[in-house]
Design an enzyme around this catalytic site. Structure first.
Site, mmCIF file in Angstrom:
data_model
loop_
_atom_site.group_PDB
_atom_site.id
_atom_site.type_symbol
_atom_site.label_atom_id
_atom_site.label_comp_id
_atom_site.label_asym_id
_atom_site.label_seq_id
_atom_site.Cartn_x
_atom_site.Cartn_y
_atom_site.Cartn_z
ATOM 1 N N LEU A 270 0.863 -1.175 0.000
ATOM 2 C CA LEU A 270 0.000 0.000 0.000
ATOM 3 C C LEU A 270 0.901 1.228 0.000
ATOM 4 C CD1 LEU A 270 -2.788 -0.788 2.667
ATOM 5 C CD2 LEU A 270 -2.991 -0.895 0.178
ATOM 6 N N ASP A 271 0.469 2.302 -0.646
ATOM 7 C CA ASP A 271 1.233 3.541 -0.623
ATOM 8 C C ASP A 271 1.412 4.021 0.815
ATOM 9 O OD1 ASP A 271 1.188 3.454 -3.370
ATOM 10 O OD2 ASP A 271 -0.472 4.882 -3.571
ATOM 11 N N ARG A 272 2.440 4.810 1.052
ATOM 12 C CA ARG A 272 2.751 5.294 2.399
ATOM 13 C C ARG A 272 1.532 5.946 3.066
ATOM 14 N NH1 ARG A 272 6.871 10.170 2.754
ATOM 15 N NH2 ARG A 272 5.071 11.140 1.725
#
Length: 275
Positions: A129-131
């Site tokens: 997942l993106d940050r």
């Protein structure tokens, strides 16, 4: 000409990312026409830019760090956790530690995490997942579980739904975006809908949950449930921006300002269905 210096250096692969380039500029390791400039400097035609290359540092073993994990399910083979906003999945040039992998190593021990990607800084990771995206993630403890989960994700057998809040009022109740995604031609840290040989197929469907009517200073918002049929980098963010409904708080794929105090984009992985 006209592009900010940090973005220019990142787009030309002089540095690993825009933030790495900005740090080099601030540290005095970049010169324009023989002089130091600020990171917001806009390049002009004829500029001569000299930069000091970053030294490649050989990565050592990932150490465990006591980072809070919101674990929703765990057995001998896998973990389902809810990732918090701001947590990077694995170490990189910009984030040497303080990542999900560091947390997993602390929780399980390096010998009790899968290494199906063949890299010690990817222990336990089967997808990302993106940050600044929160929500449910899978992590594998054994290689057998890791390979099985990655195969299921690749074969679209894992049911993944996300909550997203986007700019604008979406009129239809449902929709499908079938548009290939590739790395941006102008900036390598961005993705884009492109019709090029390197583009990979990407399919996202969405269902409207609630509409918020426009007010004096905005064009309204729509809360949607997105389903991923593929797992491309930044897929939902790129797809929604491509149809004119970027996510609130997304500073990469939207130039619209949010009236709310947000950390990152309004995107949450709410459902994971798997065998």
């Amino acid at each position: 000409a006209g592009e900010r210096l940090a973005s220019l250096l990142a787009a030309r692969a002089c540095f690993a990312s825009r933030s790495a380039a900005a740090r080099a500029i601030e540290s005095g390791n970049v010169f324009v026409n023989g002089a130091n400039v600020v990171k917001k400097y806009a390049a002009a035609a004829g500029d001569v830019i000299v930069y000091q290359e970053e030294e490649e540092v050989e990565a050592g073993p990932v150490t465990g760090q006591p980072i809070d994990l919101d674990i929703r399910f765990e057995d001998d083979d896998l973990i389902v956790l809810s990732k918090q906003i701001g947590l990077v999945c694995h170490p990189s040039v910009d984030h040497a530690d303080g990542t999900l992998v560091n947390a997993l190593v602390y929780h399980c021990g390096a010998d009790h995490l899968c290494n199906v990607q063949g890299e010690d800084d990817r222990l336990g990771i089967v997808h990302r997942l993106d940050r600044d995206t929160s929500g449910l993630m899978l992590a594998a403890k054994t290689d057998a579980a890791g390979y099985a989960l990655m195969e299921d994700i690749r074969d679209r057998a894992v049911d993944r739904h996300y909550l997203a809040l986007v700019h604008g009022v979406i009129a239809p109740d449902t929709g499908m975006i079938d548009a290939p995604i590739a790395r941006s031609a102008n900036e390598r840290t961005r993705m884009a809908v492109r019709d090029v040989p390197s583009a990979r197929d990407a399919v996202t469907t969405f269902r409207v949950l609630e509409r918020f009517e426009p007010r004096q200073h905005d064009d309204g918002y729509t809360l949607i449930d997105c389903k991923l049929f593929t797992g491309r980098t930044h897929q939902i963010r790129v797809h929604m921006a491509s149809i004119g409904h970027p996510l609130l708080g997304d500073e990469v794929y939207s130039n619209r300002k949010s009236p709310f105090k947000l950390q990152g984009q309004t995107l949450h992985a709410k459902t994971l269905g798997f065998i």
